[in-house]
Design an enzyme around this catalytic site. Structure first.
Site, PDB file in Angstrom:
ATOM      1  CB  CYS A  27     -12.099  -8.947   1.748  1.00 19.85           C
ATOM      2  SG  CYS A  27     -12.908  -8.780   3.545  1.00 19.85           S
ATOM      3  CB  CYS A  30     -11.332 -11.914   6.264  1.00 19.04           C
ATOM      4  SG  CYS A  30     -13.116 -11.788   5.822  1.00 19.04           S
ATOM      5  CG  ASP A 445      34.825  -5.047   2.415  1.00 22.28           C
ATOM      6  OD1 ASP A 445      35.757  -4.519   2.398  1.00 22.28           O
ATOM      7  OD2 ASP A 445      34.492  -6.489   1.523  1.00 22.28           O
TER       8      ASP A 445
END
Length: 764
Positions: A27, A30, A445
């Protein structure tokens, strides 16, 4: 396990980066726990991703990889350094969470749980001693089916920690234990005992919770299984990308072909690509011509013709003739490898919105355990009875799983970045998503971005009495002797527009180039001069009154005028016409600018070209603002100026001279057809040079961010709404387990909707 790590870009010279594959996480808490422990090591910065089961760790030389692995293992989890050959995403690794293992356990548990739940729900079917059959069926579900939860809870307990598994394990074992207590020591085991299913915490002293214990275990197993399967699907795009590469290749050595595994290719090897073959690695074509299909890598649906001197990328497919290619990059240096690496890095990172969820998950479990104990105590103090108090406390434990919080961001990132890779859109990291939401100005550009970056003949204006074909033939013949981009544009156009020449222009002799001005030579026995009008003045060319008007018209349209003159029979040089040469606008640029405007974005053209040329390009494609005559080193300053005026700037560029501006912008989008410097400086890389991918990239990034926020909202809302219901006794533990499992599946399913993202522009 102690494979050397490499210095990471953008970190201190003594800092190294390593990727660890983590096993045993169940989970988000953890992941938060491992991350906290690693970050406590001196000089270590770690980010642990629950969904991908990876940890990215920046560490000083004084902290070795073995130290990092040992730290993780001390917490009860596994950690390894993946080998270079291990290119599979984390969810392919075997382990307790593997979908195949979970499927078997789920099916068996479901078969045992169904009769337990049915008997508990329908009192009329509760035959004599039905409760003992339920106990026999429920016990293996809780003990065997839920073994991963109990094992993880015990490991956490030994290390003084708690996780989602602690909640599930304590809740299901408590429900099973209470039931066995009531069966053996209470009155629940008496023949003829019956009771109905309650959706709340109501229950008498002899109530049993076998259906809750087995159903919760089955529901959580179902959530884990669907979660594992969905995570596997979320990584499909990256796996498909990695599978594009060829497995073997025909190499030319010592005058003959030899088929070898592709990983044995070395730089400089020449290999053969036949029609239908996958190009083994990046290289340059040395022989042959073919159309190459790059759709799987770039999203470009139309094959591109290549010939000697052209570059090809590995994992593209030859669909025409036979090619011989010289390898210019192998292994981790290939374009495919770099793309896969960029996608994995993005999936392993964390957006700012996820960090809040991580902090919540890290403290959530201890708070929930305290809340469960408090619920038990309050209910007992209020005299509600031990059974009702126990039911409410167990429901609190089970409903509060923070798993959905941990999955909210990583699953959306995995799907979003994977879909982007399929469309030729590469995200540098999740933090980029926040920038896309705020962008209101797109700076572009010109050369190589809005335009092709290649000069082309766009107009021929003969003066009175001059044949257009003759003008183009003589100018093209003379320019064919030069390599200047303008000269090449004129010569190539002459070959293309005069098919009667069969691709062969008349020979030019006595060619003399004048730097910056043009060229003089002899074609078909006549002296010819091609170049700027200043060259005609220097060569004493007789100028026709219409020449100045023709030159002015060419300049007004933003093109470069090329004057042409040749000698008459008497040897007098006379102006004959004007050619217009320009950097051609990409066919898709206008559509891209319209799409950006449709998103409410302001567009700015930023270029070093003359104002007239820049304005002509801007008018042609519909760009709002022009900033022209800017030196390369000044581009970043112009971006900063726009930012100082309150604009949030996205910069789109492709050249080395754009790198500083890309880095300075709030969001840098690098054209993948451009320089490596530009690509490294960009936050988003567009694998191919189609400007229409820019709005698609912004839309995908925004959609991914929106999905993450939606996931987090529902995950938080679910816990905020469900916990009080459970604490007040309004949820049976079985219903709580079903709701908890559904929340995780909902978050993953919501993320998977990103796989259906449909581009509107140049992506496939």
């Amino acid at each position: 396990m102690s494979a050397p790590s490499v210095p990471s870009a953008g970190t201190h010279a003594d800092t190294r980066r390593v990727e660890l594959a983590i096993t045993g996480m169940t989970c988000a808490s953890c992941a938060a726990r491992i991350e906290r422990k690693l970050n406590r090591l001196d000089g270590v910065t770690a980010s642990v991703n629950y969904a991908t089961e990876n940890a990215r760790v920046d560490h000083p030389a004084s902290v070795g990889v073995d130290d990092l692995v040992a730290t993780v293992e001390k917490l009860g989890y596994g950690a390894t350094v993946p080998t270079p050959a291990d290119t599979s995403p984390a969810d392919d690794r075997p382990g307790p969470g593997d979908a195949d293992v979970l499927r078997t356990r789920l099916l068996v548990s479901l078969a045992l749980t169904l009769p337990v739940v049915v008997l508990a729900m329908v009192p009329a079917w509760q035959f004599t001693s039905w409760q003992w059959l339920s106990a026999i069926l429920a016990a293996p579900v809780v003990v065997w089916g839920g073994q991963d939860f109990h094992r993880a809870a015990w490991t956490n307990l030994r290390h003084g920690a708690a996780s989602m598994d602690t909640l599930v394990s304590v809740g299901t074992l408590a429900a099973l234990g209470w039931s066995f207590y009531a069966l053996f020591l209470g009155g629940a085991g008496m023949p003829g005992m019956t009771h109905g299913l309650s959706l709340t915490a109501a229950g008498g002293p002899d109530a049993i919770y076998l259906e809750a214990a087995s159903a919760v275990t089955t529901f959580v197993l179902a959530g884990r299984f669907f979660e594992a399967r969905a995570k596997r699907r979320a990584g499909d795009a990256l796996r498909a990308l990695l599978d594009l590469g060829a497995k073997d290749v025909a190499v030319r050595r010592d005058g003959h072909e030899e088929r070898i595994p592709v990983d044995r290719l070395v730089l400089g090897d020449e290999f053969v690509v036949r029609p239908g073959d996958t190009v083994a690695t990046d290289g340059v074509v040395v022989e042959g011509r073919s159309a190459v299909d790059a759709s799987a890598m770039t999203g470009e649906s139309v094959p591109v013709d290549v010939g000697p001197g052209d570059r090809v990328s590995g994992a593209t497919v030859a669909v025409g003739g036979r090619l011989v290619v010289r390898a210019t990059a192998v292994g981790a240096d290939t374009r495919l490898a770099r793309i896969a690496r960029r996608v994995e890095e993005a999936q392993n990172g964390k957006a700012e919105v996820q960090r809040l969820a991580d902090r919540v998950s890290g403290v959530f479990v201890p708070v929930v355990i305290a809340l469960s104990l408090g619920t038990l105590a309050v209910w007992l103090l209020l005299g509600a009875g031990a059974s009702a108090a126990f039911t409410a406390a167990v429901a609190v434990l089970i409903i509060a799983c923070p798993c959905a919080l941990g999955l909210a961001t990583p699953t959306a990132l995995m799907v979003g970045t994977g879909r982007g890779a399929q469309l030729g859109i590469l995200l540098r990291g999740p933090e980029v998503l926040e920038s896309t939401r705020r962008v209101d100005t797109v700076v572009l550009d010109k050369t190589g971005t809005v335009t092709t970056g290649e000069m082309a003949l766009v107009g021929v204006t003969p003066l009175a009495g001059v044949d257009e074909d003759e003008l183009l033939r003589r100018a093209g013949a003379l320019e064919d002797a030069l390599t200047h981009p303008v000269a090449r544009a004129v010569a190539d156009a002459a070959r293309e527009r005069l098919p009667e020449l069969g691709g062969v222009l008349p020979a030019a002799v006595d060619v003399a180039a004048r730097d910056g001005l043009g060229v003089r030579g002899t074609v078909e026995g006549r002296t010819v001069v091609v170049g700027r009008t200043r060259l005609l003045d220097a060569e004493d060319v007789a100028v026709d009154p219409g020449l100045a008007d023709a030159v002015a018209r060419v300049e007004a349209r933003g093109a470069t005028p090329v004057a042409v003159a040749w000698a008459d029979e008497a040897g007098v040089l006379t102006a004959r016409g004007v050619l217009a040469v320009a950097d051609t606008v990409r066919a898709t640029s206008a559509d891209a600018i319209a799409a950006l405007h449709g998103m409410g974005l302001r567009t700015v053209l930023l270029t070093g070209d003359h104002e007239t040329v820049a304005r002509a390009v801007a008018d042609e494609v519909g760009i709002d603002t022009v900033i022209a005559g800017v030196l390369p080193e000044e581009k970043a300053e112009e971006v900063a100026r726009l930012q100082s005026e309150g604009a949030v700037v996205a910069m789109v560029g492709d050249g080395v001279n754009d790198a500083a501006a890309l880095a300075r912008a709030d969001l840098g989008l690098a054209m993948g057809t451009g320089s490596d410097a530009a690509i490294e400086a960009g936050d988003l890389t567009l694998v191919r040079g189609d400007l229409r991918v820019v709005p698609d990239a912004l839309r995908l990034a925004r959609r991914t961010l929106g999905t993450i926020k939606g996931n987090l909202f529902w995950a938080f809302a679910y816990n905020v709404a469900a916990l009080p219901l459970a604490a007040f006794g309004l949820l049976n533990p079985m219903i709580a387990g079903a709701a908890m499992a559904f929340s995780s599946v909902f978050v993953v399913g919501n993320s998977l909707r990103l796989r259906r993202f449909t581009p509107r522009g140049g992506a496939r």
